[in-house]
Design a protein around this motif. Sequence first.
Motif, PDB file in Angstrom:
ATOM      1  N   VAL A  73       0.958  -1.327   0.146  1.00 24.54           N
ATOM      2  CA  VAL A  73      -0.214   0.140   0.248  1.00 24.54           C
ATOM      3  C   VAL A  73       0.838   1.294   0.167  1.00 24.54           C
ATOM      4  O   VAL A  73       1.783   1.184   0.717  1.00 24.54           O
ATOM      5  N   PHE A  74       0.230   2.083  -0.755  1.00 23.01           N
ATOM      6  CA  PHE A  74       1.067   3.547  -1.341  1.00 23.01           C
ATOM      7  C   PHE A  74       0.423   4.818   0.337  1.00 23.01           C
ATOM      8  O   PHE A  74      -0.919   4.323  -0.196  1.00 23.01           O
ATOM      9  N   LEU A  75       1.107   5.323   0.881  1.00 21.48           N
ATOM     10  CA  LEU A  75       0.690   5.952   1.712  1.00 21.48           C
ATOM     11  C   LEU A  75       0.583   7.666   1.136  1.00 21.48           C
ATOM     12  O   LEU A  75       1.727   7.624   1.418  1.00 21.48           O
ATOM     13  N   GLY A  76      -0.509   7.992   0.949  1.00 23.91           N
ATOM     14  CA  GLY A  76      -0.229   9.862   0.564  1.00 23.91           C
ATOM     15  C   GLY A  76      -0.349  10.851   1.909  1.00 23.91           C
ATOM     16  O   GLY A  76      -0.999   9.797   2.995  1.00 23.91           O
ATOM     17  N   GLU A  77      -0.487  12.098   0.976  1.00 22.99           N
ATOM     18  CA  GLU A  77      -1.271  12.614   2.563  1.00 22.99           C
ATOM     19  C   GLU A  77      -2.736  12.883   2.483  1.00 22.99           C
ATOM     20  O   GLU A  77      -3.604  12.556   3.432  1.00 22.99           O
ATOM     21  N   ALA A  78      -3.234  13.536   1.355  1.00 19.80           N
ATOM     22  CA  ALA A  78      -4.434  14.511   1.202  1.00 19.80           C
ATOM     23  C   ALA A  78      -4.965  14.046  -0.478  1.00 19.80           C
ATOM     24  O   ALA A  78      -3.983  14.677  -0.781  1.00 19.80           O
ATOM     25  N   PRO A  79      -5.619  14.403  -0.721  1.00 19.73           N
ATOM     26  CA  PRO A  79      -6.453  14.922  -1.731  1.00 19.73           C
ATOM     27  C   PRO A  79      -5.524  15.637  -1.992  1.00 19.73           C
ATOM     28  O   PRO A  79      -6.339  16.903  -1.592  1.00 19.73           O
ATOM     29  N   GLY A  80      -5.486  15.975  -3.281  1.00 20.66           N
ATOM     30  CA  GLY A  80      -4.963  17.726  -3.401  1.00 20.66           C
ATOM     31  C   GLY A  80      -6.631  18.012  -4.627  1.00 20.66           C
ATOM     32  O   GLY A  80      -7.594  17.251  -4.689  1.00 20.66           O
ATOM     33  N   ALA A  81      -6.180  18.943  -5.497  1.00 18.90           N
ATOM     34  CA  ALA A  81      -7.403  19.275  -6.383  1.00 18.90           C
ATOM     35  C   ALA A  81      -7.864  18.801  -7.412  1.00 18.90           C
ATOM     36  O   ALA A  81      -8.902  17.420  -7.526  1.00 18.90           O
ATOM     37  N   ASP A  82      -6.916  18.016  -7.870  1.00 20.61           N
ATOM     38  CA  ASP A  82      -7.098  16.873  -8.779  1.00 20.61           C
ATOM     39  C   ASP A  82      -7.610  15.565  -8.286  1.00 20.61           C
ATOM     40  O   ASP A  82      -8.498  15.100  -9.372  1.00 20.61           O
TER      41      ASP A  82
ATOM     42  N   ALA B  52       1.940  14.910  -8.708  1.00 20.01           N
ATOM     43  CA  ALA B  52       2.585  13.817  -8.287  1.00 20.01           C
ATOM     44  C   ALA B  52       2.408  12.675  -8.608  1.00 20.01           C
ATOM     45  O   ALA B  52       3.030  11.911  -8.133  1.00 20.01           O
ATOM     46  N   GLY B  53       0.805  12.661  -9.419  1.00 17.23           N
ATOM     47  CA  GLY B  53       0.610  11.288  -8.937  1.00 17.23           C
ATOM     48  C   GLY B  53       1.391  10.776 -10.505  1.00 17.23           C
ATOM     49  O   GLY B  53       1.773   9.437 -10.434  1.00 17.23           O
ATOM     50  N   MET B  54       1.022  11.138 -11.408  1.00 16.80           N
ATOM     51  CA  MET B  54       2.003  10.844 -12.360  1.00 16.80           C
ATOM     52  C   MET B  54       3.735  10.283 -12.454  1.00 16.80           C
ATOM     53  O   MET B  54       4.338   9.721 -12.606  1.00 16.80           O
ATOM     54  N   LEU B  55       4.337  10.984 -11.072  1.00 15.36           N
ATOM     55  CA  LEU B  55       5.661  10.361 -10.256  1.00 15.36           C
ATOM     56  C   LEU B  55       5.879   9.392  -9.373  1.00 15.36           C
ATOM     57  O   LEU B  55       6.705   8.065  -9.800  1.00 15.36           O
ATOM     58  N   LEU B  56       4.577   8.894  -8.885  1.00 15.41           N
ATOM     59  CA  LEU B  56       4.677   7.798  -7.770  1.00 15.41           C
ATOM     60  C   LEU B  56       4.140   6.828  -9.428  1.00 15.41           C
ATOM     61  O   LEU B  56       4.727   5.659  -8.784  1.00 15.41           O
ATOM     62  N   ASN B  57       3.066   7.123 -10.638  1.00 23.52           N
ATOM     63  CA  ASN B  57       3.146   5.773 -11.694  1.00 23.52           C
ATOM     64  C   ASN B  57       4.537   5.407 -11.988  1.00 23.52           C
ATOM     65  O   ASN B  57       4.663   4.373 -12.001  1.00 23.52           O
ATOM     66  N   ASP B  58       5.480   6.480 -11.944  1.00 19.56           N
ATOM     67  CA  ASP B  58       6.904   6.233 -12.968  1.00 19.56           C
ATOM     68  C   ASP B  58       7.391   6.047 -11.769  1.00 19.56           C
ATOM     69  O   ASP B  58       7.926   4.124 -11.561  1.00 19.56           O
ATOM     70  N   ILE B  59       7.834   5.529 -10.398  1.00 19.87           N
ATOM     71  CA  ILE B  59       8.336   5.361  -9.388  1.00 19.87           C
ATOM     72  C   ILE B  59       7.402   3.606  -9.288  1.00 19.87           C
ATOM     73  O   ILE B  59       8.737   2.433  -9.459  1.00 19.87           O
ATOM     74  N   ILE B  60       6.059   2.994  -9.438  1.00 19.29           N
ATOM     75  CA  ILE B  60       5.436   2.166  -9.268  1.00 19.29           C
ATOM     76  C   ILE B  60       5.539   1.707 -11.207  1.00 19.29           C
ATOM     77  O   ILE B  60       6.710   0.269 -10.620  1.00 19.29           O
ATOM     78  N   ALA B  61       5.815   1.531 -11.934  1.00 19.27           N
ATOM     79  CA  ALA B  61       6.058   1.255 -13.474  1.00 19.27           C
ATOM     80  C   ALA B  61       7.131   0.958 -13.368  1.00 19.27           C
ATOM     81  O   ALA B  61       7.805  -0.304 -13.745  1.00 19.27           O
ATOM     82  N   LYS B  62       8.378   2.044 -13.766  1.00 15.42           N
ATOM     83  CA  LYS B  62       9.575   2.157 -14.232  1.00 15.42           C
ATOM     84  C   LYS B  62      10.206   2.196 -13.350  1.00 15.42           C
ATOM     85  O   LYS B  62      11.664   0.789 -13.454  1.00 15.42           O
ATOM     86  N   GLY B  63      10.645   1.927 -11.662  1.00 17.54           N
ATOM     87  CA  GLY B  63      11.419   1.604 -10.581  1.00 17.54           C
ATOM     88  C   GLY B  63      11.067   0.479 -10.247  1.00 17.54           C
ATOM     89  O   GLY B  63      11.796   0.024 -10.103  1.00 17.54           O
TER      90      GLY B  63
ATOM     91  N   TYR C  57      10.408  10.651   0.564  1.00 20.04           N
ATOM     92  CA  TYR C  57      10.017  11.429   0.166  1.00 20.04           C
ATOM     93  C   TYR C  57       8.730  11.933  -0.364  1.00 20.04           C
ATOM     94  O   TYR C  57       8.313  10.818  -1.457  1.00 20.04           O
ATOM     95  N   HIS C  58       8.154  12.396  -0.282  1.00 11.75           N
ATOM     96  CA  HIS C  58       6.000  13.019  -1.302  1.00 11.75           C
ATOM     97  C   HIS C  58       6.618  13.243  -2.526  1.00 11.75           C
ATOM     98  O   HIS C  58       7.831  14.099  -2.695  1.00 11.75           O
ATOM     99  N   PRO C  59       5.917  12.583  -3.579  1.00 12.63           N
ATOM    100  CA  PRO C  59       6.021  13.046  -4.872  1.00 12.63           C
ATOM    101  C   PRO C  59       6.301  13.920  -4.921  1.00 12.63           C
ATOM    102  O   PRO C  59       7.031  14.443  -6.257  1.00 12.63           O
ATOM    103  N   ALA C  60       5.665  15.224  -4.306  1.00 13.21           N
ATOM    104  CA  ALA C  60       5.309  16.492  -5.228  1.00 13.21           C
ATOM    105  C   ALA C  60       6.439  17.031  -4.112  1.00 13.21           C
ATOM    106  O   ALA C  60       7.300  17.870  -5.169  1.00 13.21           O
ATOM    107  N   TYR C  61       7.482  16.254  -3.292  1.00  6.61           N
ATOM    108  CA  TYR C  61       8.577  17.254  -2.969  1.00  6.61           C
ATOM    109  C   TYR C  61       9.713  16.754  -3.665  1.00  6.61           C
ATOM    110  O   TYR C  61      10.884  17.840  -4.054  1.00  6.61           O
ATOM    111  N   LEU C  62       9.858  15.400  -4.786  1.00  3.26           N
ATOM    112  CA  LEU C  62      10.439  15.556  -5.953  1.00  3.26           C
ATOM    113  C   LEU C  62      10.533  16.117  -6.478  1.00  3.26           C
ATOM    114  O   LEU C  62      11.690  16.790  -7.507  1.00  3.26           O
ATOM    115  N   LEU C  63       9.571  16.472  -7.031  1.00  2.00           N
ATOM    116  CA  LEU C  63       8.667  17.866  -8.759  1.00  2.00           C
ATOM    117  C   LEU C  63      10.034  18.916  -8.097  1.00  2.00           C
ATOM    118  O   LEU C  63      10.302  19.136  -9.548  1.00  2.00           O
ATOM    119  N   ARG C  64       9.316  18.834  -6.356  1.00  2.00           N
ATOM    120  CA  ARG C  64      10.148  20.470  -5.982  1.00  2.00           C
ATOM    121  C   ARG C  64      11.522  20.394  -6.269  1.00  2.00           C
ATOM    122  O   ARG C  64      12.516  21.504  -6.162  1.00  2.00           O
TER     123      ARG C  64
END
Length: 295
Positions: free
Chosen positions: A147-156, A168-179, A264-271
């Motif tokens: 289970v991946f556990l995030g923080e809370a829903p955002g606007a999307d 952030a979800g797109m980056l999580l998808n990459d972590i799951i699928a590509k990583g 780290y949170h994917p949103a943090y990784l984007l920044r």
Amino acid sequence: MPYRIRDGLIDYLEIMQIAGVSELGPPVLRDCVPVENIATEYNEMFAESSDNKNSDKKIENTEIINNPENQQPILEPVFIQSRESIPSKPTEESVQELPISMSMSKSKTDQLQELAQKVAQCTLCQELALTRKQTVFGVGNPDAQLVFLGEAPGADEDKQGEPFVGRAGMLLNDIIAKGMKIRREDVYICNILRCRPPGNRNPSPEEARCCKPFLDQTLEIIQPKYICCLGTIAAQNLLQSPNSIGSMRGKIFHYNNIKVVCTYHPAYLLRNPSAKKQTWEDIQLLMQEMGLAVR
Ligand code: URA
Ligand code: URA
């Protein structure tokens, strides 16, 4: 003692599962009350279903016995091959094929659906209940090991009703699928909160506390072996720790009997793209624990 399924509580999928047509696993039998024979009822419902191609999988007879150890009734459906090919007397071969034991519990999918309905009506956090478009329960495989556990829903997520569908979800998808080389559909994804905090502010400790039972019930249903906490809020709230994500990453924790890795949170990784290296190390640690091949 024979049982029957309470009227109206069996659905099409269950019938297909009972009839052995669905590959989705053992059937789900809900509240039961005693009766003599339920085969006729199954077959009638099965015949009414629009997709009744597999008529040779009808149930001829059904015996449900109580398991004296845990009091859970066990269903023993008896399948017939086809009307024409039924031997007048059962052969040894046909008898051996017949009984399939099935536990009388609800499917994980049904349990999660019921829980999601409860969540959708929750108004414990007034501000969130008033400002959300909808609740965001969780998504993925009800049998997931991870289970991946995030923080809370955002606007999307608030708009779409699904966790981690934005950037952030797109980056999580990459972590799951590509990583990890697994599929998003194979894991389960949810958050500490099921509602979007307005303006994407951090969840308050009180909001996290109110939503915790929903997380715990979700985990009880799924029974994952591993949780990957994404970011400070997830790690601190799950593990009830005041420590920073930087000090919690790279280690194995336990939550009940579940192994927990924090990163780290994917949103943090984007920044902060330079932190992706550490997250990849954390993901490799998780993969090692899971017995997945690390490149
Ligand atoms: N960030 C989260 O923590 N959760 C989501 O579902 C989306 C973004
Ligand atoms: N702060 C957060 O909230 N999350 C991270 O992943 C890193 C810093």
